[in-house]
Design a protein around this motif. Structure first.
Motif, short mmCIF file in Angstrom:
data_model
loop_
_atom_site.label_atom_id
_atom_site.label_comp_id
_atom_site.label_asym_id
_atom_site.label_seq_id
_atom_site.Cartn_x
_atom_site.Cartn_y
_atom_site.Cartn_z
N ALA A 1 -12.20 30.68 -35.48
CA ALA A 1 -12.57 31.55 -34.95
C ALA A 1 -11.99 32.08 -33.78
CB ALA A 1 -14.05 31.54 -34.93
N LEU A 2 -11.64 31.20 -32.40
CA LEU A 2 -11.73 31.45 -31.06
C LEU A 2 -9.76 32.41 -31.18
CD1 LEU A 2 -11.46 31.11 -27.96
CD2 LEU A 2 -9.66 29.27 -28.62
N SER A 3 -9.18 31.90 -32.62
CA SER A 3 -7.61 32.47 -31.86
C SER A 3 -8.21 33.68 -32.95
CB SER A 3 -7.05 31.72 -33.09
OG SER A 3 -5.57 31.94 -33.53
N VAL A 4 -9.07 33.93 -33.73
CA VAL A 4 -9.29 35.74 -34.72
C VAL A 4 -9.70 36.20 -32.81
CG1 VAL A 4 -10.33 36.89 -35.84
CG2 VAL A 4 -9.07 34.83 -36.52
N LEU A 5 -10.67 36.15 -32.47
CA LEU A 5 -11.24 36.56 -31.29
C LEU A 5 -10.49 37.56 -30.54
CD1 LEU A 5 -15.02 34.65 -30.82
CD2 LEU A 5 -14.70 36.98 -31.83
N VAL A 6 -9.78 36.13 -29.29
CA VAL A 6 -8.74 36.46 -28.68
C VAL A 6 -7.49 37.32 -29.67
CG1 VAL A 6 -6.88 35.84 -27.99
CG2 VAL A 6 -8.73 34.26 -28.33
N ALA A 7 -6.94 37.55 -30.52
CA ALA A 7 -5.75 38.65 -31.88
C ALA A 7 -6.78 39.64 -31.47
CB ALA A 7 -6.07 38.37 -33.07
N ILE A 8 -8.02 39.55 -31.92
CA ILE A 8 -8.64 41.15 -31.58
C ILE A 8 -9.29 41.68 -30.32
CG2 ILE A 8 -11.27 42.28 -31.77
CD1 ILE A 8 -11.31 40.01 -34.67
N GLY A 9 -8.88 41.02 -29.25
CA GLY A 9 -9.14 41.15 -28.12
C GLY A 9 -8.00 41.90 -27.68
N LEU A 10 -6.69 41.18 -27.88
CA LEU A 10 -6.11 40.93 -27.27
C LEU A 10 -5.08 43.05 -28.29
CD1 LEU A 10 -2.51 39.16 -28.24
CD2 LEU A 10 -1.90 41.99 -29.41
N ILE A 11 -6.24 43.13 -28.97
CA ILE A 11 -5.39 44.65 -29.88
C ILE A 11 -6.47 45.92 -28.69
CG2 ILE A 11 -6.22 45.92 -32.10
CD1 ILE A 11 -5.19 43.00 -33.70
N ILE A 12 -7.26 45.07 -28.90
CA ILE A 12 -8.38 46.78 -27.99
C ILE A 12 -7.85 46.26 -27.06
CG2 ILE A 12 -10.74 46.40 -27.02
CD1 ILE A 12 -12.41 45.29 -29.09
N ILE A 13 -7.89 45.54 -26.06
CA ILE A 13 -7.27 45.80 -25.00
C ILE A 13 -5.82 46.49 -23.95
CG2 ILE A 13 -6.36 44.55 -22.34
CD1 ILE A 13 -8.73 42.48 -23.14
N GLY A 14 -4.73 45.88 -25.29
CA GLY A 14 -3.52 46.30 -25.52
C GLY A 14 -4.32 48.11 -25.72
N ARG A 15 -4.53 48.69 -26.10
CA ARG A 15 -3.97 49.92 -26.86
C ARG A 15 -4.76 50.44 -25.77
NH1 ARG A 15 -7.14 51.88 -32.17
NH2 ARG A 15 -8.73 52.82 -30.62
N ARG A 16 -5.59 50.16 -24.83
CA ARG A 16 -6.45 50.65 -22.85
C ARG A 16 -5.40 50.55 -22.52
NH1 ARG A 16 -11.82 48.99 -22.02
NH2 ARG A 16 -12.96 50.34 -24.15
N ALA B 1 2.04 45.79 -24.40
CA ALA B 1 2.01 44.89 -25.28
C ALA B 1 2.17 43.21 -24.52
CB ALA B 1 3.02 45.23 -26.36
N LEU B 2 2.95 43.28 -23.73
CA LEU B 2 3.50 42.51 -22.78
C LEU B 2 2.78 41.73 -22.07
CD1 LEU B 2 6.62 40.09 -22.42
CD2 LEU B 2 6.73 41.73 -20.29
N ALA B 3 1.96 42.71 -21.50
CA ALA B 3 0.68 42.44 -20.57
C ALA B 3 -0.06 41.38 -21.32
CB ALA B 3 0.22 43.12 -19.64
N THR B 4 -0.36 41.70 -22.36
CA THR B 4 -1.49 41.93 -22.93
C THR B 4 -1.15 40.04 -24.13
OG1 THR B 4 -0.70 43.26 -24.88
CG2 THR B 4 -2.85 43.67 -23.39
N ALA B 5 0.23 39.94 -24.20
CA ALA B 5 0.46 39.08 -24.71
C ALA B 5 0.35 38.01 -24.33
CB ALA B 5 1.97 39.19 -25.59
N ILE B 6 0.83 38.02 -22.59
CA ILE B 6 0.76 36.89 -22.05
C ILE B 6 -0.90 36.79 -21.75
CG2 ILE B 6 1.12 36.31 -19.27
CD1 ILE B 6 3.87 38.19 -19.81
#
Ligand SMILES: [Zn+2]
Lengths: 251, 77
Positions: A144-159, A170-175
């Protein structure tokens, strides 16, 4: 029309998951079962009390294994298809095949690889049966945590992409996400229950087999579903894509 | 995560004619709610039933999917 498209994709996604599950079952039977049997042999060598066998080993390793992997493939295929529907056109200028491949790769990393790094798969006999409740909570919590972080990655990465450009975002959100996951893994309780004399080779090969089975399942799903989804989303003018549900024989 | 998930994206990707259209969220949500839940129930029976929790008594479900449960990475015995 769009709801019809979602339904058509969902049907094909579940069939692609079923086909991927079939391949994964084949691999599981070939490279996974030896580890299961070795684990059970280790258990039997330690305790001589044998409970009543509800399902025979012959059934567990064939029909039972197939049931589990096929249901798993179909179910994750359906869920990944829903993720695909949300992702299509929203994660970048990708077509159906590329989006399917990215969703499959992302799902493998998110729901399999990351949880595996903290709570890896274990053969029979390598865990304490009395702690299954706690281990189940930790394992599903990690997913669940991993999925939440992945969704967060997509939302923040798009912004961030609007300000920093795609590569930097992509680099910043991945780190950032790696840091969050690493911190969570450091604080979550460890599970180290493997008996001291459990054969290390069995444990290592079982875990490798488990990862390989999941990798094959997700790779096959990405390829098969990408092929089917493309035909739904870009119907060939000369061919009617309505009605008939076409399934490729095998991949 | 304090960001709102519903805010429109500032990013407008160049759309070429060959790329498929976005599917509207409203068209996906009913399917996601129903099938998402159904798929999770299936995963529960493969991964956890008669282990940590039991909806059915006995151990038939657990024993039948047992090898898959171990090999797919779910906690077992
Ligand atoms: Zn077990």
């Amino acid at each position: 029309m769009n709801s019809v498209t979602v339904r058509a994709l969902l049907v094909r996604g579940m069939l692609a998951g079923l086909a991927a599950g079939l391949l994964a079952f084949g691999l599981a039977y070939l490279i996974g079962e030896p580890g299961v049997n070795a684990g059970i042999a280790f258990e039997d060598s330690r305790s001589h009390e044998h409970g009543v066998e509800v399902v025979s080993r012959a059934m567990q390793s064939t029909a039972g294994l197939a049931t589990a992997v096929l249901i798993f493939g179909t179910a994750v295929g359906g869920i990944a298809t829903l993720a695909f529907c949300f992702a299509l056109g929203r994660i970048g200028p990708f077509g159906a095949r590329a989006t399917a491949a990215l969703v499959a790769a992302g799902a493998f990393v998110t729901v399999c690889l990351v949880p595996f790094l903290k709570y890896p798969a274990n053969p029979p006999g390598a865990s304490d049966p009395d702690t299954v409740g706690q281990r189940t909570i930790l394992y599903f919590g990690m997913i669940a945590l991993s999925v939440l972080v992945a969704i967060g990655l997509i939302i923040i990465g798009r912004r961030l992409a609007g300000r920093l450009g795609n590569g930097n975002a992509a680099l910043a959100t991945a780190i950032g996400c790696t840091a969050v996951i690493a911190a969570a893994m450091a604080f979550l309780p460890a599970v180290n229950e493997t008996p001291k004399d459990f054969p290390a080779t069995v444990l290592w090969q079982f875990r490798l087999a488990s990862l390989g089975i999941q990798a094959l399942l997700w790779a096959a799903f990405g390829v098969i579903f990408g092929f089917l989804a493309e035909r739904v989303l870009q119907p060939h003018p000369t061919r009617s894509a309505q009605g008939a549900t076409e399934v490729p024989g095998t991949a | 995560m304090a960001h709102s998930a519903t805010a429109p994206s500032p990013l407008s990707t160049p759309v070429t004619a060959k790329l498929p259209n976005k599917l509207p969220i409203r068209a996906i949500l009913p399917w996601a709610a129903f099938f998402g839940l159904l798929m999770l129930v299936l995963l529960y029976f493969v991964g956890a039933e008669q282990g940590a929790t039991s909806l059915f008594s006995g151990s038939g479900v657990h024993e039948w999917v047992h090898d898959g449960r171990h090999l797919l990475g779910f906690p077992c015995h």
